[in-house]
Scaffold this active site. Sequence first.
Site, short mmCIF file in Angstrom:
data_model
loop_
_atom_site.label_atom_id
_atom_site.label_comp_id
_atom_site.label_asym_id
_atom_site.label_seq_id
_atom_site.Cartn_x
_atom_site.Cartn_y
_atom_site.Cartn_z
N SER A 102 -7.69 3.78 -1.82
CA SER A 102 -6.52 3.14 -2.44
C SER A 102 -6.84 2.64 -3.83
CB SER A 102 -6.10 1.92 -1.61
OG SER A 102 -5.90 2.25 -0.29
N HIS B 195 -3.79 10.08 -1.30
CA HIS B 195 -3.58 8.69 -0.85
C HIS B 195 -2.37 8.61 0.08
CE1 HIS B 195 -2.49 4.28 -1.76
NE2 HIS B 195 -3.44 4.31 -0.87
N GLU C 137 0.31 10.09 -2.51
CA GLU C 137 -0.01 10.15 -3.94
C GLU C 137 -1.18 11.13 -4.11
OE1 GLU C 137 1.19 5.78 -5.72
OE2 GLU C 137 -0.70 5.91 -4.67
N ASN D 58 0.78 0.91 -5.98
CA ASN D 58 0.09 -0.38 -6.05
C ASN D 58 0.02 -0.93 -7.46
OD1 ASN D 58 -0.20 -0.52 -3.29
ND2 ASN D 58 -2.15 0.56 -3.30
N1 LIG Z 1 -5.54 0.73 6.03
C1 LIG Z 1 -4.65 0.99 5.08
O1 LIG Z 1 -3.55 0.44 5.05
C2 LIG Z 1 -4.97 2.01 4.04
C3 LIG Z 1 -3.92 2.65 3.36
C4 LIG Z 1 -4.22 3.65 2.42
C5 LIG Z 1 -5.54 3.97 2.17
N2 LIG Z 1 -6.56 3.31 2.83
C6 LIG Z 1 -7.93 3.71 2.53
O2 LIG Z 1 -8.40 4.53 3.58
C7 LIG Z 1 -9.81 4.37 3.73
C8 LIG Z 1 -10.11 4.00 5.17
O3 LIG Z 1 -9.45 2.80 5.50
P1 LIG Z 1 -9.16 2.38 7.01
O4 LIG Z 1 -8.15 1.30 6.96
O5 LIG Z 1 -8.92 3.59 7.84
O6 LIG Z 1 -10.57 1.74 7.41
P2 LIG Z 1 -11.18 1.56 8.87
O7 LIG Z 1 -12.24 0.53 8.73
O8 LIG Z 1 -10.12 1.40 9.89
O9 LIG Z 1 -11.89 2.98 9.15
C9 LIG Z 1 -13.04 3.44 8.48
C10 LIG Z 1 -13.83 4.29 9.45
O10 LIG Z 1 -14.89 4.91 8.75
C11 LIG Z 1 -16.03 4.87 9.56
N3 LIG Z 1 -17.23 5.00 8.76
C12 LIG Z 1 -17.99 4.02 8.20
N4 LIG Z 1 -19.02 4.56 7.53
C13 LIG Z 1 -18.92 5.90 7.67
C14 LIG Z 1 -19.68 7.00 7.22
N5 LIG Z 1 -20.76 6.80 6.49
N6 LIG Z 1 -19.30 8.25 7.58
C15 LIG Z 1 -18.19 8.45 8.33
N7 LIG Z 1 -17.42 7.43 8.78
C16 LIG Z 1 -17.77 6.18 8.45
C17 LIG Z 1 -15.94 3.55 10.30
O11 LIG Z 1 -16.76 3.56 11.47
C18 LIG Z 1 -14.44 3.49 10.60
O12 LIG Z 1 -14.14 4.10 11.83
C19 LIG Z 1 -10.22 3.32 2.70
O13 LIG Z 1 -10.68 3.97 1.56
C20 LIG Z 1 -8.92 2.58 2.43
O14 LIG Z 1 -8.89 2.01 1.15
C21 LIG Z 1 -6.31 2.36 3.76
#
Ligand SMILES: NC(=O)c1ccc[n+]([C@@H]2O[C@H](COP(=O)([O-])OP(=O)(O)OC[C@H]3O[C@@H](n4cnc5c(N)ncnc54)[C@H](O)[C@@H]3O)[C@@H](O)[C@H]2O)c1
Length: 397
Positions: A123, A144, A156, A195
């Site tokens: 993000s 995104h 995006e 954002n």
């Molecule tokens: N949650 C939201 O609302 C949202 C929205 C848009 C984008 N994002 C982006 O998406 C990405 C993930 O966010 P999320 O909310 O799913 O996080 P999350 O913490 O729910 O999930 C992340 C996952 O990645 C795993 N992980 C950690 N290290 C790792 C590695 N080295 N190799 C493989 N997997 C690994 C973790 O175990 C976890 O299951 C981030 O970059 C975040 O900014 C999040």
Amino acid sequence: MSEKGVNQVAVIGAGSMGHAITQIMAMAGLEVSMTDVNREFMQKGYDRIKWSMEKFVEKRTIRQEEMDAALARIKLVDGYANTVSNADFVIEAAPEDLDLKKKIFHEIDEHAPPRAIIASNTSTLSITALGSATKRPEKVVGMHFFNPPQLMPLVEVVKGAATSDETAHTTVELAKKLGKTPVLVRKDVRGFIVNSVLGYVFNEAFWALHRGEATRDQIDSAVKYKAGFPMGIFELADFVGLDIVDSASKQMSSEYADRVKVPPVVEPMVKAGKLGQKSGEGFYNWKTGRPRIPFELADEFDIDRIYVTAINGAAWLVHEGVAVPEDIDTAMKFGAGWSSGPCELGDRMGLDTVVAKLKELQTKLNDPSYKPCPLLEEYVSKGWTGRQSKRGFYTYA
Ligand SMILES: NC(=O)c1ccc[n+]([C@@H]2O[C@H](COP(=O)([O-])OP(=O)(O)OC[C@H]3O[C@@H](n4cnc5c(N)ncnc54)[C@H](O)[C@@H]3O)[C@@H](O)[C@H]2O)c1
């Protein structure tokens, strides 16, 4: 490689976003390999996919056979090498940590076939920086999704400095194949479109509160009931998480010091552990459920202030070649649930009125961040004031 060449997808990270991205890819007919740091997290992600698909079956959005076929297209795989070895398209959804993501991109680059595009769902982080961790920066792109990706229509597609047009095009076509509405972010700026515009609007609300010009309830009431936004600003900030809002605003401010001053109201709350909905308290108390925003205060905050800051933020994006007005408006409608996009709003209000209002605020509050974007000044000087003059952000017949 065109979108038609994308058959095999690899998803890195099976958390909130990764599992959902795997799900929609599989539901669109693609073969998906999903990995995480261990089997337990992969299985958790898979269980969430099953749960979500069952809801779609219950609601008759998909048939049981379609769910079974989609699940059969998903494989849980240990290690990056096995996950990406046959991928046409890799999407990374690991935690928001630049060093971690760079390490992941470096390793994926070692193991993925040369044809593969490597995308990040980040993000806030720089796509250019992620690309530089690989030997194929032209094939690195931002993709995104918005949360929850199963339901939110916007994607995006973000170009880093080295991303090729072909990579962006393939990613746009892939998003369409998933049934999503893609917008193109042509330059890798923090916040991308949604954002970034929300950042300006949050700032306006936070500073108005800090200066004692209006209360939380007055601002949220105006935003929700006059502007018709799906949530109040403080309500949305709590929902997103105040730690995330604080770090996003600091990043925007470090990139655009003249336009974004970090509002002093958020950091102390984060330090006190008030992170919003997830911690039970932020601007609102969430322990008893979603806040009730009083309807009767809607006239007590000048909603035009929110509009003009959003319009000015959109103008900066156009001015700097980040996005075209159509994509900005689509992004705010599909990503933030606004009924009109900021460029449409500006053209309706009259860009001369917008510029005058910004200048009035700049003088009254002695705050240079209200300075109108040079693009708005230029349009107004040419007589392009919007709908009325038949030319503004858009051209009208
Ligand atoms: N949650 C939201 O609302 C949202 C929205 C848009 C984008 N994002 C982006 O998406 C990405 C993930 O966010 P999320 O909310 O799913 O996080 P999350 O913490 O729910 O999930 C992340 C996952 O990645 C795993 N992980 C950690 N290290 C790792 C590695 N080295 N190799 C493989 N997997 C690994 C973790 O175990 C976890 O299951 C981030 O970059 C975040 O900014 C999040």
